[in-house]
Design a protein around this motif. Structure first.
Motif, short mmCIF file in Angstrom:
data_model
loop_
_atom_site.label_atom_id
_atom_site.label_comp_id
_atom_site.label_asym_id
_atom_site.label_seq_id
_atom_site.Cartn_x
_atom_site.Cartn_y
_atom_site.Cartn_z
N HIS A 174 -39.34 -53.97 -23.85
CA HIS A 174 -40.02 -53.22 -22.81
C HIS A 174 -39.56 -53.69 -21.44
CE1 HIS A 174 -43.08 -51.68 -25.71
NE2 HIS A 174 -42.79 -52.81 -26.32
N ASP A 175 -39.69 -52.81 -20.46
CA ASP A 175 -39.37 -53.17 -19.08
C ASP A 175 -40.48 -54.04 -18.50
OD1 ASP A 175 -37.19 -51.55 -19.40
OD2 ASP A 175 -37.93 -49.93 -18.12
N LEU A 176 -40.08 -54.95 -17.62
CA LEU A 176 -41.02 -55.84 -16.94
C LEU A 176 -41.03 -55.55 -15.45
CD1 LEU A 176 -40.62 -59.48 -18.33
CD2 LEU A 176 -42.63 -58.01 -18.50
N ALA A 177 -42.21 -55.35 -14.89
CA ALA A 177 -42.35 -55.25 -13.44
C ALA A 177 -42.52 -56.66 -12.89
CB ALA A 177 -43.57 -54.40 -13.09
N VAL A 178 -41.73 -56.99 -11.88
CA VAL A 178 -41.77 -58.32 -11.27
C VAL A 178 -42.50 -58.22 -9.94
CG1 VAL A 178 -40.43 -60.27 -10.40
CG2 VAL A 178 -39.61 -58.95 -12.38
N TYR A 179 -43.63 -58.93 -9.85
CA TYR A 179 -44.42 -58.98 -8.62
C TYR A 179 -44.29 -60.37 -8.01
CZ TYR A 179 -46.78 -54.63 -9.87
OH TYR A 179 -47.08 -53.32 -10.18
N GLY A 180 -44.22 -60.43 -6.69
CA GLY A 180 -44.12 -61.71 -6.00
C GLY A 180 -45.13 -61.83 -4.88
N MET A 181 -45.56 -63.05 -4.63
CA MET A 181 -46.44 -63.35 -3.51
C MET A 181 -45.96 -64.63 -2.85
SD MET A 181 -50.55 -64.14 -3.43
CE MET A 181 -51.02 -62.45 -3.84
N LEU A 182 -45.84 -64.59 -1.53
CA LEU A 182 -45.49 -65.77 -0.75
C LEU A 182 -46.75 -66.36 -0.13
CD1 LEU A 182 -42.30 -64.44 1.09
CD2 LEU A 182 -42.46 -65.56 -1.16
N ALA A 183 -46.63 -67.58 0.34
CA ALA A 183 -47.78 -68.25 0.94
C ALA A 183 -48.33 -67.43 2.10
CB ALA A 183 -47.40 -69.66 1.40
N GLU A 184 -47.44 -66.87 2.91
CA GLU A 184 -47.91 -66.08 4.06
C GLU A 184 -48.57 -64.77 3.62
OE1 GLU A 184 -43.27 -65.85 4.23
OE2 GLU A 184 -44.82 -67.29 3.59
N ASP A 185 -48.15 -64.23 2.49
CA ASP A 185 -48.81 -63.03 1.94
C ASP A 185 -50.26 -63.36 1.58
OD1 ASP A 185 -46.32 -61.77 2.08
OD2 ASP A 185 -45.85 -62.21 0.00
N ARG A 186 -50.44 -64.51 0.93
CA ARG A 186 -51.79 -64.90 0.53
C ARG A 186 -52.68 -65.14 1.74
NH1 ARG A 186 -55.64 -63.75 -2.63
NH2 ARG A 186 -57.21 -65.38 -2.76
N GLU A 187 -52.12 -65.74 2.76
CA GLU A 187 -52.90 -65.98 3.97
C GLU A 187 -53.29 -64.67 4.64
OE1 GLU A 187 -55.15 -67.50 6.78
OE2 GLU A 187 -54.39 -68.59 5.03
N ALA A 188 -52.38 -63.68 4.62
CA ALA A 188 -52.69 -62.37 5.20
C ALA A 188 -53.82 -61.70 4.44
CB ALA A 188 -51.44 -61.49 5.20
N VAL A 189 -53.81 -61.81 3.10
CA VAL A 189 -54.89 -61.24 2.30
C VAL A 189 -56.21 -61.91 2.62
CG1 VAL A 189 -55.78 -61.02 -0.07
CG2 VAL A 189 -53.39 -60.48 0.42
N ARG A 190 -56.19 -63.24 2.71
CA ARG A 190 -57.41 -63.99 3.01
C ARG A 190 -57.94 -63.67 4.41
NH1 ARG A 190 -59.13 -68.25 0.29
NH2 ARG A 190 -59.57 -69.43 2.21
N SER A 191 -57.03 -63.52 5.37
CA SER A 191 -57.43 -63.18 6.74
C SER A 191 -58.06 -61.80 6.79
CB SER A 191 -56.23 -63.25 7.69
OG SER A 191 -55.73 -64.56 7.77
N GLY A 192 -57.46 -60.86 6.03
CA GLY A 192 -58.03 -59.52 5.97
C GLY A 192 -59.41 -59.51 5.35
N ALA A 193 -59.59 -60.32 4.31
CA ALA A 193 -60.89 -60.41 3.66
C ALA A 193 -61.94 -60.99 4.58
CB ALA A 193 -60.78 -61.25 2.38
N ARG A 194 -61.54 -62.00 5.39
CA ARG A 194 -62.48 -62.60 6.34
C ARG A 194 -62.88 -61.61 7.41
NH1 ARG A 194 -59.25 -67.39 5.52
NH2 ARG A 194 -57.91 -66.84 7.29
#
Length: 198
Positions: A174-194
């Protein structure tokens, strides 16, 4: 248990009001084995590790290996509990040299749709980019696994590409979808949640 890796004090960890993470230790083996057996048909649709017939000795050996990886700083193997009952697992594989990781999660049928997997992953990602100081975390998901892909996108992962026929399940590729997250991506998500919470 002491660790040579920068994993920090993590266990037990409250993720949400009804969701806790605990280290996947040997005492969880019987309960985890029973949970896997109860959910085997669902797990075999997507997970390569679920293809062999599960046995208690095999589950015990897997748990022991993952504890060795934890002590060596190569993994963070967690059992997920919902209202005190074990409902699944979330694991972070760590490459300490590259400062990168790979996350995987599964929950029982009864726990789906309750935000359990998301809460568990949020906690592990915060740990990965916090005290573990990783720069990148990947999630590799079968392209047809829409539920897991939706979770990755909700967590803030970016779809980076597709590995064609890279995932073997029951003799089929089967095909695999590859997802990535960088440290700055996580911080942006957390900032948006705040900002949303404010």
């Amino acid at each position: 248990m002491s660790s040579t890796a920068p994993l920090g004090a993590f266990f037990a960890h409250r993720c949400a009001e009804d969701v806790d993470l605990v280290l996947r230790e040997l005492f969880t083996t019987v309960e985890m084995h029973e949970l896997v057996v109860a959910n085997l048909e669902r797990l075999r649709r997507w997970e390569e590790w679920a293809q062999p017939e599960p046995t208690l000795p095999r589950t015990f050996e897997y748990t022991r290996r993952r504890l060795d990886d934890f002590v060596a700083g190569r993994a963070l193997p967690c059992a997920i509990r919902f209202r005190g009952e074990l409902v699944g697992a979330v694991e972070l594989d760590i490459d300490p040299v590259a400062s990168t990781g790979a996350i995987g999660v599964w929950v029982s049928a009864d726990a789906e749709g309750r935000g359990v997997a998301r809460s568990a992953c949020e906690a592990v990602l915060d740990h990965a980019f916090g005290s573990a100081r990783l720069t990148r975390v990947e999630a590799r998901i079968a392209t047809a696994n829409t539920r897991s892909r939706r979770l990755a996108e909700q967590l803030g992962f970016t779809l980076e590409g597709t590995l064609r026929r890279a995932h073997q399940l029951g003799g089929e590729h089967h095909d695999l979808a590859v997802y990535g997250m960088l440290a700055e991506d996580r911080e942006a998500v957390r900032s948006g949640a705040r900002r949303t919470a404010a």
